[in-house]
Scaffold this active site. Structure first.
Site, PDB file in Angstrom:
ATOM      1  N   ASP A   1       0.725  -1.304  -0.259  1.00 31.57           N
ATOM      2  CA  ASP A   1      -0.065  -0.018  -0.009  1.00 31.57           C
ATOM      3  C   ASP A   1       0.904   1.045  -0.055  1.00 31.57           C
ATOM      4  O   ASP A   1       2.248   1.062   0.548  1.00 31.57           O
ATOM      5  CB  ASP A   1      -0.741  -0.129   1.252  1.00 31.57           C
ATOM      6  CG  ASP A   1      -1.650   1.294   1.463  1.00 31.57           C
ATOM      7  OD1 ASP A   1      -2.504   1.656   0.430  1.00 31.57           O
ATOM      8  OD2 ASP A   1      -1.787   1.828   2.618  1.00 31.57           O
ATOM      9  N   ALA A   2       0.243   2.253  -0.533  1.00 28.55           N
ATOM     10  CA  ALA A   2       1.254   3.655  -0.307  1.00 28.55           C
ATOM     11  C   ALA A   2       1.129   4.481   0.811  1.00 28.55           C
ATOM     12  O   ALA A   2       2.002   4.618   1.764  1.00 28.55           O
ATOM     13  CB  ALA A   2       0.937   4.294  -1.954  1.00 28.55           C
ATOM     14  N   TYR A   3      -0.191   4.921   0.957  1.00 30.43           N
ATOM     15  CA  TYR A   3      -0.262   6.110   2.012  1.00 30.43           C
ATOM     16  C   TYR A   3      -0.410   5.489   3.595  1.00 30.43           C
ATOM     17  O   TYR A   3      -1.263   4.932   3.695  1.00 30.43           O
ATOM     18  CB  TYR A   3      -1.651   7.088   1.551  1.00 30.43           C
ATOM     19  CG  TYR A   3      -1.420   7.531   0.088  1.00 30.43           C
ATOM     20  CD1 TYR A   3      -0.374   8.561  -0.184  1.00 30.43           C
ATOM     21  CD2 TYR A   3      -2.453   7.401  -0.721  1.00 30.43           C
ATOM     22  CE1 TYR A   3      -0.224   9.116  -1.331  1.00 30.43           C
ATOM     23  CE2 TYR A   3      -2.398   7.994  -1.789  1.00 30.43           C
ATOM     24  CZ  TYR A   3      -1.428   8.613  -2.448  1.00 30.43           C
ATOM     25  OH  TYR A   3      -1.264   9.400  -3.491  1.00 30.43           O
TER      26      TYR A   3
ATOM     27  N   ASN B   1      -4.976   2.957  -3.923  1.00 32.30           N
ATOM     28  CA  ASN B   1      -6.227   3.728  -4.398  1.00 32.30           C
ATOM     29  C   ASN B   1      -5.741   4.983  -4.970  1.00 32.30           C
ATOM     30  O   ASN B   1      -6.773   5.622  -5.920  1.00 32.30           O
ATOM     31  CB  ASN B   1      -7.073   3.929  -3.208  1.00 32.30           C
ATOM     32  CG  ASN B   1      -7.874   2.973  -2.858  1.00 32.30           C
ATOM     33  OD1 ASN B   1      -8.172   1.864  -3.578  1.00 32.30           O
ATOM     34  ND2 ASN B   1      -8.552   3.012  -1.649  1.00 32.30           N
TER      35      ASN B   1
END
Length: 218
Positions: free
Chosen positions: A5-7, A113
């Site tokens: 995941d990124a954030y 996302n």
């Protein structure tokens, strides 16, 4: 295969609030907290008919809500806040951890996302492009996580069965969604959440990404 995941996992969003603390003081943290929560709430709603998975739009709408909630009306400040999503700083251990994983022969990717523009900007600003085999955005399937179609992006991109993918996230809802899809999931518990609140499906937990190579046997 390790998919991130990124954030909140690779990228630290606290820098966005720090960038406006001179103007807002303690309200900067309140704004960021409300903004992030509202952003996620909107992304979890059914998409409008004909609408794609546009996380930039979701982020923009959530910022309106957050600014209204603290009585803030400042177009220039608003622009700076939005632009902060294009250049968030990685957490201190991220670059070294990605290098260690690749030295172990582990492929790495982002599944977020965030729109391709948002994630691409963040990766470029951090100089991380050479540390990743793929950067995958939910907008490609017109859905947001935790929809299984989004998690399937990673499995199909690399031609792997879900159980062959290690998915890494600091977001409890994302961990649960990825585990339900069939990924092997590592929860990055950056906030030191009590153990009894471990997300459903977690196979391993680490305080930050530095512990990931050991979890994977490196």
């Amino acid at each position: 295969m390790c998919v991130f995941d990124a954030y909140g996992t690779l990228f630290d969003l606290s820098g966005i609030s720090r960038s406006v603390r001179a103007e807002l003081g303690e309200r900067a943290d309140t704004l960021m907290r409300v903004w992030r929560r509202r952003q996620l709430e909107i992304s979890w709603l059914p998409l409008r008919p004909g609408a794609g998975a546009d996380f930039w739009r979701v982020t923009d709408e959530a910022l309106d809500f957050a600014m209204n909630s603290i009585g803030l009306d400042d177009p220039r400040l608003r622009l700076r806040l939005m632009e902060g999503w294009l250049t968030p700083s990685p957490y201190p251990e991220v670059v070294e951890t990605l290098a260690r994983l690749r030295a172990m022969g582990c492929s790495t990717a982002i599944l977020s996302n965030g729109s391709a523009r948002m994630i691409g900007g963040a990766v470029a600003a951090a100089g991380m492009a050479d540390s990743l085999d793929a950067v995958l955005s939910a907008e490609a399937v017109g859905r947001f996580k935790p929809d299984p179609l989004v998690y399937n992006l990673a499995a199909t991109h690399f031609g792997l069965a879900p159980e062959s993918v290690c998915f890494v996230s600091a977001n409890a809802w994302d961990v649960s969604g990825a585990a339900a899809f069939g990924f092997q999931v590592v929860w990055i518990n950056r906030d030191n959440t009590p153990a009894e609140k471990t997300p459903q499906g977690t196979r391993a937990t680490a305080a930050d990404l530095a512990g990931l190579p050991a979890i994977l046997g490196g």
